[in-house]
Design an enzyme around this catalytic site. Structure first.
Site, mmCIF file in Angstrom:
data_model
loop_
_atom_site.group_PDB
_atom_site.id
_atom_site.type_symbol
_atom_site.label_atom_id
_atom_site.label_comp_id
_atom_site.label_asym_id
_atom_site.label_seq_id
_atom_site.Cartn_x
_atom_site.Cartn_y
_atom_site.Cartn_z
ATOM 1 N N PRO A 1 0.824 -1.210 0.000
ATOM 2 C CA PRO A 1 0.000 0.000 0.000
ATOM 3 C C PRO A 1 0.860 1.263 0.000
ATOM 4 O O PRO A 1 1.805 1.367 0.778
ATOM 5 C CB PRO A 1 -0.800 -0.109 1.302
ATOM 6 C CG PRO A 1 -0.625 -1.501 1.779
ATOM 7 C CD PRO A 1 0.647 -2.006 1.198
ATOM 8 N N GLU A 2 0.531 2.190 -0.892
ATOM 9 C CA GLU A 2 1.217 3.470 -0.940
ATOM 10 C C GLU A 2 0.234 4.553 -0.490
ATOM 11 O O GLU A 2 -0.849 4.241 0.008
ATOM 12 C CB GLU A 2 1.732 3.738 -2.364
ATOM 13 C CG GLU A 2 2.661 2.625 -2.863
ATOM 14 C CD GLU A 2 3.177 2.858 -4.279
ATOM 15 O OE1 GLU A 2 3.264 4.022 -4.702
ATOM 16 O OE2 GLU A 2 3.481 1.866 -4.960
ATOM 17 N N LYS B 1 2.860 6.531 4.805
ATOM 18 C CA LYS B 1 2.105 5.321 4.482
ATOM 19 C C LYS B 1 1.503 4.692 5.736
ATOM 20 O O LYS B 1 1.291 3.488 5.812
ATOM 21 C CB LYS B 1 3.020 4.298 3.788
ATOM 22 C CG LYS B 1 3.621 4.787 2.472
ATOM 23 C CD LYS B 1 4.562 3.740 1.894
ATOM 24 C CE LYS B 1 5.338 4.287 0.722
ATOM 25 N NZ LYS B 1 6.379 3.344 0.253
ATOM 26 N N ARG C 1 1.441 -11.648 5.769
ATOM 27 C CA ARG C 1 2.893 -11.831 5.872
ATOM 28 C C ARG C 1 3.502 -11.247 7.143
ATOM 29 O O ARG C 1 4.698 -11.396 7.392
ATOM 30 C CB ARG C 1 3.574 -11.279 4.623
ATOM 31 C CG ARG C 1 3.180 -12.091 3.382
ATOM 32 C CD ARG C 1 3.881 -11.620 2.139
ATOM 33 N NE ARG C 1 5.337 -11.806 2.224
ATOM 34 C CZ ARG C 1 6.174 -11.382 1.298
ATOM 35 N NH1 ARG C 1 5.731 -10.741 0.239
ATOM 36 N NH2 ARG C 1 7.476 -11.582 1.443
ATOM 37 N N ARG D 1 14.258 -2.513 -7.224
ATOM 38 C CA ARG D 1 12.820 -2.388 -7.463
ATOM 39 C C ARG D 1 12.531 -2.427 -8.959
ATOM 40 O O ARG D 1 13.211 -1.762 -9.744
ATOM 41 C CB ARG D 1 12.288 -1.063 -6.886
ATOM 42 C CG ARG D 1 12.612 -0.849 -5.407
ATOM 43 C CD ARG D 1 12.001 -1.919 -4.514
ATOM 44 N NE ARG D 1 10.569 -1.930 -4.584
ATOM 45 C CZ ARG D 1 9.775 -1.142 -3.872
ATOM 46 N NH1 ARG D 1 10.264 -0.285 -3.029
ATOM 47 N NH2 ARG D 1 8.467 -1.234 -4.008
#
Ligand code: ZN
Length: 304
Positions: A2-3, A60, A113, A286
């Site tokens: 999530p950003e 975030k 996770r 990335r």
């Protein structure tokens, strides 16, 4: 992961649904989810019998402001989700912390996770957010201790959607850095809330190659980047976030922004502007997606 748009969507959902709700108690099913205070039993004791006054976002992280002035932070990280469950909703095996509300609902922190973290902090100091640099924030992350909420975020850069984040301010920050644009956009001390998806999208729209050096941009480049960063974040919020795997909103539903993206995860598909195949490279470990024609590489270097 999530950003800013995804976390903002969750915060807005919770603001509508749990403002005024009282937390009766908390059941911690995974001790390491609790970052502060320690041990988790103390967290559970301190969060009992408090009322949620409002819900906001910084970087975030979701911020639940409590009526007594303290602030609970929820960093969703990779797979975290905050879901409001109606009475009678079946138990969730991935709920790591369950907050029982006085009206019979539950606020569930779900995290497959288990990378997300929840903290409870004294209020105060949030005005100084963004002014500091990394060192203090690192100490907080390592040790916890008696930090106020503002100090938890002292290492974070400015909020890109705030009025004070002008093209002029971005120009000043970029001009001091020789880092690659993609690397810098992901750096939370440079600008808060932007991650892999929205960095690629903003650079494609601004026609800037992800490996361009920050201090090599001209005024027009900076103005375009400033505009496109804010555009892609606003559109992400309007579409309630991008769901590729785990992200869900406060009702447990996926967002609609993933299918509206222009370049992220569109490797080998035609660029929507010029038809050239989108390329994928790795920058700072990335995945990075760009159009080799619309986003020409740095002068004198191999764009790949
Ligand atoms: Zn193109």
């Amino acid at each position: 992961m999530p950003e800013l748009p995804e976390v903002e969507t969750v915060a807005r959902d919770l603001q509508r649904w749990v403002t005024g709700a009282t937390i009766l108690d908390a059941a911690v099913h995974w001790a390491r989810t609790i970052r502060h205070p320690q041990p988790p039993e103390r967290f559970a004791a301190e969060i009992a019998d408090v009322t949620i006054r409002r819900v906001t976002r910084r970087a975030k992280t979701v911020l639940l402001h409590l009526a007594d002035g303290r602030v609970m932070t929820v960093a969703l990280r990779m797979t975290g989700a905050l879901i409001v469950a109606a009475p009678g909703t079946p138990d969730d095996p991935y709920a790591r912390v369950v907050f029982r509300l006085a009206d019979g609902r539950e606020l569930r922190y779900r995290d497959v996770r288990k990378f997300g973290r929840i903290g409870l902090w004294p209020g105060g100091g949030l005005r100084s957010v963004g002014a500091g640099r990394g060192a203090r924030s690192k100490r907080v992350a390592e040790g916890g201790g008696r930090y106020r909420i503002g100090e938890v975020f002292s290492g974070h850069g400015p909020e890109p959607l705030q009025r004070g984040f002008t093209a002029q301010r971005l120009a000043e920050r970029l001009g001091r850095r020789s880092a690659k644009l993609k690397t810098l956009l992901l750096d939370q001390s440079f600008i808060a809330g932007v991650g892999n998806i929205y960095a690629d999208e903003a650079l494609w729209r601004a026609r800037l190659h992800p490996l361009r050096a920050a201090d090599g941009l001209d005024d027009g480049d900076v103005r375009r980047l400033h505009r496109t960063v804010r555009q892609v974040l606003r559109e992400g919020i309007a579409n309630r976030g991008a769901s590729f795997s785990d992200y869900v909103d406060g009702a447990g539903e996926p967002g609609a922004n993933a299918e509206r993206l222009s370049v992220y995860r569109r490797t080998d598909q035609p660029c929507y502007r010029c038809g050239t195949r989108i390329e994928r490279i790795v920058v700072g470990q990335r995945s990075t997606h760009f159009c080799p024609r619309c986003q020409p590489g740095p002068v004198g270097s191999d764009p790949r």
